[in-house]
Design a protein around this motif. Structure first.
Motif, PDB file in Angstrom:
ATOM      1  N   GLY A 183       0.826  -1.165  -0.024  1.00 15.29           N
ATOM      2  CA  GLY A 183       0.497  -0.594  -0.078  1.00 15.29           C
ATOM      3  C   GLY A 183       0.764   1.033   0.136  1.00 15.29           C
ATOM      4  N   HIS A 213      -7.933   4.967   3.071  1.00 17.34           N
ATOM      5  CA  HIS A 213      -7.994   3.010   3.097  1.00 17.34           C
ATOM      6  C   HIS A 213      -7.674   2.644   5.198  1.00 17.34           C
ATOM      7  CE1 HIS A 213      -6.365   4.712   0.147  1.00 17.34           C
ATOM      8  NE2 HIS A 213      -6.870   3.050  -0.560  1.00 17.34           N
ATOM      9  N   ASP A 298      -7.043  11.519   0.505  1.00 23.78           N
ATOM     10  CA  ASP A 298      -7.282  10.509  -0.350  1.00 23.78           C
ATOM     11  C   ASP A 298      -9.159  10.310   0.235  1.00 23.78           C
ATOM     12  OD1 ASP A 298      -7.243   8.668   2.148  1.00 23.78           O
ATOM     13  OD2 ASP A 298      -5.648   7.477   0.630  1.00 23.78           O
ATOM     14  N   TYR A 337      -3.822  11.770  -2.729  1.00 29.60           N
ATOM     15  CA  TYR A 337      -3.232  11.692  -4.405  1.00 29.60           C
ATOM     16  C   TYR A 337      -3.939  12.733  -5.522  1.00 29.60           C
ATOM     17  CZ  TYR A 337      -2.100   8.625  -1.458  1.00 29.60           C
ATOM     18  OH  TYR A 337      -1.703   6.848  -0.423  1.00 29.60           O
TER      19      TYR A 337
HETATM   20  N1  Q9C Z   1      -7.971   0.189  -6.154  1.00 29.66           N
HETATM   21  C1  Q9C Z   1      -2.045   5.179   1.168  1.00 29.66           C
HETATM   22  O1  Q9C Z   1      -3.564   5.389   1.063  1.00 29.66           O
HETATM   23  N2  Q9C Z   1      -3.831   0.384  -4.807  1.00 29.66           N
HETATM   24  N3  Q9C Z   1      -2.251   4.305   0.402  1.00 29.66           N
HETATM   25  C2  Q9C Z   1      -5.417   1.078  -4.348  1.00 29.66           C
HETATM   26  C3  Q9C Z   1      -7.311   1.580  -5.578  1.00 29.66           C
HETATM   27  C4  Q9C Z   1      -2.886   1.127  -3.011  1.00 29.66           C
HETATM   28  C5  Q9C Z   1      -3.422   3.361  -0.600  1.00 29.66           C
HETATM   29  C6  Q9C Z   1      -5.908   0.201  -5.732  1.00 29.66           C
HETATM   30  C7  Q9C Z   1      -3.621   1.635  -2.771  1.00 29.66           C
HETATM   31  C8  Q9C Z   1      -2.810   2.150  -1.079  1.00 29.66           C
HETATM   32  C9  Q9C Z   1      -1.377   5.410   1.475  1.00 29.66           C
END
Ligand code: Q9C
Ligand code: ZN
Length: 355
Positions: A183, A213, A298, A337
């Motif tokens: 992640g 998340h 996010d 993001y």
């Molecule tokens: N469909 C943090 O926000 N891939 N990590 C996600 C989503 C990884 C997010 C795919 C996302 C990690 C710190």
């Protein structure tokens, strides 16, 4: 408000990631913290942000959370991979040891760099490049430096409510466990400082995770302890898919000290603030001495990898709600993001807290 940062955090910068089966530009990029920093620098408000480069406090606080073989892997994976003839862009796992495979749980099954990548990582978001260890280490040192500043400054009188410090760090941390990256996360910054504050002060810490998340890594690290308490609001069902249900409440001495509030993807400002108020009551009842916030934005409506429906204005309210807990607060950057608004949204949380 002190803002701690390090230029070293930019040294991890993969070009691409795989998202929903497509190769796309890497969302967790160094630009994120540059944008936040320049936004805070230009902020025309009465609250002064002062910027401080982090200090290197060494590896001990990291090893108090992460297994030494995992840390060794993060440090050496790229060089091993290159020695084995791997691509200079970095190393990603090729296969993962699942529980009915012969080498599951056995380090001996991971002889080469690419096998170790599957052994120490659970998804495809954590490419290890030449600068990855330096950046992950710097991210942890930014957070440790911020925690030290908070512990020093929290005894000073502060008329305006609780004191706060912001760790402006990346890569993020809350998906990393004691021995797994995933992640976008390599070292669990929040877990490292929660444990550091507890061992330095013998006080109680609450972790409030407001990233979109679920912070599966932070939850796993503290699942069987009553200090810190881990409290998360998150989109569900969504990444990381295999954790974050309300039924996950801790085990043994930790029973009742993990609090998960899964929220559907239609969650808007009003529903989010209702859920936040309910968990704030739990944090107040816990009587924490320090608050550590896994600060992700996010949750914003236009975030490219998440699903909530929240507006920029709600972040001021979130900051005010966090302030209402009334404890010295360490804000640690996690996700977020949408580059056009990441500065405003993070800035709004800090403004709400400082108001
Ligand atoms: N469909 C943090 O926000 N891939 N990590 C996600 C989503 C990884 C997010 C795919 C996302 C990690 C710190
Ligand atoms: Zn996130």
């Amino acid at each position: 408000m002190k803002v701690i940062y390090s230029e070293e955090c930019a040294k991890h910068a993969p070009k691409y990631e795989i998202l929903s089966g497509n190769l796309v530009d890497y969302f967790e990029s160094p630009v994120r913290i540059e944008i936040i920093k320049s936004h805070l620098q230009s902020f025309s408000s009465s609250h002064n942000y002062t910027f401080h480069e982090s200090t290197d406090y060494g590896i001990d606080a990291i090893l108090a959370v992460h297994d030494s073989d995992f840390v060794q892997y993060l440090k050496t994976a790229y060089d091993e991979w290159c020695q084995e003839g791997g691509d200079k862009n970095g190393i990603l796992p090729e296969a993962f040891p699942h529980k009915n495979m012969p080498s599951f749980g056995r380090n001996s099954g991971a002889a080469t760099a690419i096998a170790k990548a599957g052994h120490y990582c659970y998804d495809l978001s954590c490419c290890i490049m030449g600068g990855t260890w330096l950046a992950a280490y710097a991210s942890a040192q930014v957070t440790i430096s911020a925690a030290k500043a908070l512990m020093e400054d929290c005894s000073l009188p502060n008329e305006n409510g609780p004191i706060g410090v912001f760790a402006l760090c990346r890569p993020p941390g809350h998906h990393a466990t004691n021995n797994l990256c995933g992640g976008y996360c390599f070292l669990n910054n929040v877990a490292i400082v929660a444990r550091l504050i507890i061992s330095a002060t013998s006080k109680k810490v609450a972790i409030l995770d407001i990233d979109y998340h679920h912070g599966n890594g932070t939850q796993a690290i503290f699942y069987s302890t009553s200090n810190p308490i881990y409290v998360s609001l998150h989109g569900h069902p969504d990444y990381p898919w295999f954790s974050g249900h309300a039924s996950e409440t801790g085990e043994g001495e930790g029973e009742g000290y993990t609090v998960n509030v899964p929220l559907t993807t239609e969650t808007d400002d009003k529903k989010y603030l209702e859920a936040l108020r309910s968990v704030i009551q739990k944090i107040i009842a816990y009587e924490a001495d320090f608050l550590v916030v896994s600060l992700g934005v996010d949750t914003f409506m236009h975030d490219p990898i998440a699903g909530f429906n929240m507006t920029s204005g709600v972040y001021i309210e979130i900051g005010k709600h966090i302030k209402s807990i009334g404890k010295p607060t360490l804000f640690v950057l996690e996700g977020g993001y949408h580059l056009e608004t990441i500065g405003i949204n993070v800035g709004n949380i800090l403004e709400g807290f400082n108001s």
